[in-house]
Design a protein around this motif. Structure first.
Motif, PDB file in Angstrom:
ATOM      1  N   GLN A   9      44.055 -83.092-128.891  1.00  0.00           N
ATOM      2  CA  GLN A   9      43.863 -82.388-127.860  1.00  0.00           C
ATOM      3  C   GLN A   9      45.099 -81.288-127.752  1.00  0.00           C
ATOM      4  O   GLN A   9      45.137 -80.009-127.024  1.00  0.00           O
ATOM      5  CB  GLN A   9      43.661 -83.044-126.504  1.00  0.00           C
ATOM      6  CG  GLN A   9      42.280 -83.648-126.376  1.00  0.00           C
ATOM      7  CD  GLN A   9      42.257 -84.205-125.092  1.00  0.00           C
ATOM      8  OE1 GLN A   9      42.685 -83.811-124.161  1.00  0.00           O
ATOM      9  NE2 GLN A   9      41.528 -85.478-124.863  1.00  0.00           N
ATOM     10  N   GLY A  10      46.288 -81.572-128.444  1.00  0.00           N
ATOM     11  CA  GLY A  10      47.293 -80.846-128.207  1.00  0.00           C
ATOM     12  C   GLY A  10      48.361 -81.215-127.195  1.00  0.00           C
ATOM     13  O   GLY A  10      48.244 -82.042-126.308  1.00  0.00           O
ATOM     14  N   ASN A  15      52.721 -82.971-119.685  1.00  0.00           N
ATOM     15  CA  ASN A  15      52.257 -83.885-120.679  1.00  0.00           C
ATOM     16  C   ASN A  15      52.434 -85.236-120.365  1.00  0.00           C
ATOM     17  O   ASN A  15      53.420 -85.514-119.612  1.00  0.00           O
ATOM     18  CB  ASN A  15      53.027 -83.497-122.030  1.00  0.00           C
ATOM     19  CG  ASN A  15      52.451 -82.079-122.291  1.00  0.00           C
ATOM     20  OD1 ASN A  15      51.406 -81.894-122.798  1.00  0.00           O
ATOM     21  ND2 ASN A  15      53.688 -81.075-122.576  1.00  0.00           N
ATOM     22  N   SER A  62      52.754 -70.461-120.461  1.00  0.00           N
ATOM     23  CA  SER A  62      52.578 -71.688-121.195  1.00  0.00           C
ATOM     24  C   SER A  62      51.468 -71.446-122.187  1.00  0.00           C
ATOM     25  O   SER A  62      50.558 -70.490-121.845  1.00  0.00           O
ATOM     26  CB  SER A  62      52.259 -72.867-120.129  1.00  0.00           C
ATOM     27  OG  SER A  62      51.114 -72.568-119.587  1.00  0.00           O
ATOM     28  N   VAL A 118      48.879 -74.154-124.979  1.00  0.00           N
ATOM     29  CA  VAL A 118      48.311 -75.405-125.698  1.00  0.00           C
ATOM     30  C   VAL A 118      48.829 -75.193-127.236  1.00  0.00           C
ATOM     31  O   VAL A 118      48.188 -74.297-127.827  1.00  0.00           O
ATOM     32  CB  VAL A 118      47.220 -75.763-125.344  1.00  0.00           C
ATOM     33  CG1 VAL A 118      46.808 -77.080-126.159  1.00  0.00           C
ATOM     34  CG2 VAL A 118      46.895 -75.779-123.935  1.00  0.00           C
ATOM     35  N   LEU A 126      51.189 -79.385-124.004  1.00  0.00           N
ATOM     36  CA  LEU A 126      51.414 -77.615-123.403  1.00  0.00           C
ATOM     37  C   LEU A 126      53.028 -77.749-123.381  1.00  0.00           C
ATOM     38  O   LEU A 126      53.786 -78.412-123.321  1.00  0.00           O
ATOM     39  CB  LEU A 126      50.971 -78.244-121.913  1.00  0.00           C
ATOM     40  CG  LEU A 126      51.130 -76.692-120.947  1.00  0.00           C
ATOM     41  CD1 LEU A 126      50.265 -75.813-121.351  1.00  0.00           C
ATOM     42  CD2 LEU A 126      51.234 -77.303-119.361  1.00  0.00           C
ATOM     43  N   LEU A 128      48.206 -84.209-124.188  1.00  0.00           N
ATOM     44  CA  LEU A 128      47.628 -83.959-122.634  1.00  0.00           C
ATOM     45  C   LEU A 128      46.436 -84.884-122.612  1.00  0.00           C
ATOM     46  O   LEU A 128      46.175 -85.655-123.467  1.00  0.00           O
ATOM     47  CB  LEU A 128      46.839 -82.601-122.700  1.00  0.00           C
ATOM     48  CG  LEU A 128      47.841 -81.244-122.749  1.00  0.00           C
ATOM     49  CD1 LEU A 128      47.124 -80.030-122.723  1.00  0.00           C
ATOM     50  CD2 LEU A 128      48.469 -81.243-121.350  1.00  0.00           C
TER      51      LEU A 128
END
Length: 243
Positions: free
Chosen positions: A194-195, A121, A84, A86, A197, A180
Motif C-alpha cells: 500500500q506504500g 505511518n 505529502s 504516498v 506517506l 500505511l
C-alpha cells in the motif's frame, strides 16, 4: 501591409517556440496527474520545471522519483494541500514471498531529498543477519519471515516509536519499514504494497513564475537553492525582478 512582408511576419510567428511554462503544465503518467512541485522529465531538452528532488520519470504508466538511493520509489498519490504523497518502494516487494534482496531503512534511501517519513505511518521492524542464530530461539515478540535469510519481523506502532521502547535483541541488524494501514500482524506484505506517506518541506523559489518570465530554473545546494537564469543573469524569482 505588403503581402511579402505579411507572409514574412506570419512565418516568424509560426517559428516561435512554445511558452516555457507549457512544458510545466500538468501532465499525466498512468492514473497520476503530475503537477507542481512534481514534474516529469521528457528528454526533449526543455529546462526543468522544478527542483530535482521532485523530478519524476514515467515508466510503464508509473511515476518514479528520479533522484533516490537504493530502490525504486513510485509516487502513487499526491496531496498538494497537505504537502505529502504516498510512495511505494518496489525494491521491497520482490519476489512475491516478501523477501527482498536486502533489508534497509527506507529513510536512508530518501535522505537526500526534502522529504520526511510521516508519523501517520506505522512501522515494520525487521531483524536480519543475526549472529549465532542457529543457537538462539525466535526473538521475543517477533515472528519469522518466510525468507531464507533467517529474518524476523514485528509490526509496531507509530513510525519511529521503537526508539522509545527498547528491548530489541542484540546481535542483529534492524531495518525499519514504514507502511500505511492497520492490517493484521500476518499481513505485513500487503501493508508494504500500500506504500507509505512522505511529507515534504517547502522548496525555495517558484519555477513556474521563472519560466513564465522567460527564464530557466537553476538549483544548487542539493536541489534547494533556487535562482532564475535569464540570459546569463541570475534573479531570485523571475526575470527582471530582484525584490
Amino acid at each position: 501591409m505588403p503581402l511579402p512582408l505579411l507572409l514574412l511576419l506570419l512565418a516568424s510567428i509560426l517559428r516561435l517556440p512554445p511558452p516555457a511554462s507549457a512544458a510545466c503544465s500538468p501532465r499525466a503518467c498512468g492514473d497520476l496527474t503530475v503537477d507542481y512541485p512534481f514534474w516529469l522529465e521528457d528528454g526533449a531538452g526543455r529546462p526543468p520545471c522544478g527542483s530535482p528532488s521532485f523530478q519524476l520519470n514515467c515508466n510503464g504508466g508509473k511515476a518514479f522519483l528520479t533522484h533516490s538511493v537504493y530502490g525504486q520509489y513510485q509516487v502513487v498519490r499526491v496531496f498538494v494541500q497537505n504537502s505529502s504523497f504516498v510512495a511505494v518502494d518496489h525494491s521491497l516487494l520482490v519476489p512475491p514471498a516478501g523477501c527482498p534482496k536486502w533489508w534497509f531503512n527506507v529513510s536512508d534511501g530518501i535522505g537526500l531529498g526534502p522529504y520526511t517519513i510521516s508519523k501517520k505511518n506505522r512501522e515494520l521492524l525487521v531483524l536480519y543477519n543475526c549472529t549465532n542464530q542457529q543457537r538462539r530461539p525466535t526473538p521475543q515478540g517477533f515472528l519469522p519471515t518466510p525468507c531464507l535469510n533467517e529474518s524476523f519481523y514485528r509490526v509496531g506502532g507509530e513510525y519511529g516509536g521503537h526508539r522509545d521502547q527498547g528491548g530489541l535483541p542484540p546481535g542483529c541488524n534492524l531495518s525499519v519499514v514504514p507502511f500505511l494501514g492497520f492490517l493484521d500482524q500476518d499481513a505485513y506484505l500487503g501493508s508494504m504494497r500500500q506504500g507509505f506517506l512522505l511529507e515534504w518541506k517547502l522548496t525555495s523559489g517558484d519555477c513556474p513564475k521563472c519560466t513564465a518570465s522567460g527564464g530557466q530554473c537553476r538549483y544548487g545546494n542539493n536541489g534547494t537553492g533556487f535562482s532564475c537564469n535569464c540570459s546569463g543573469a541570475l534573479y531570485p524569482e523571475e526575470c527582471g525582478v530582484f525584490a
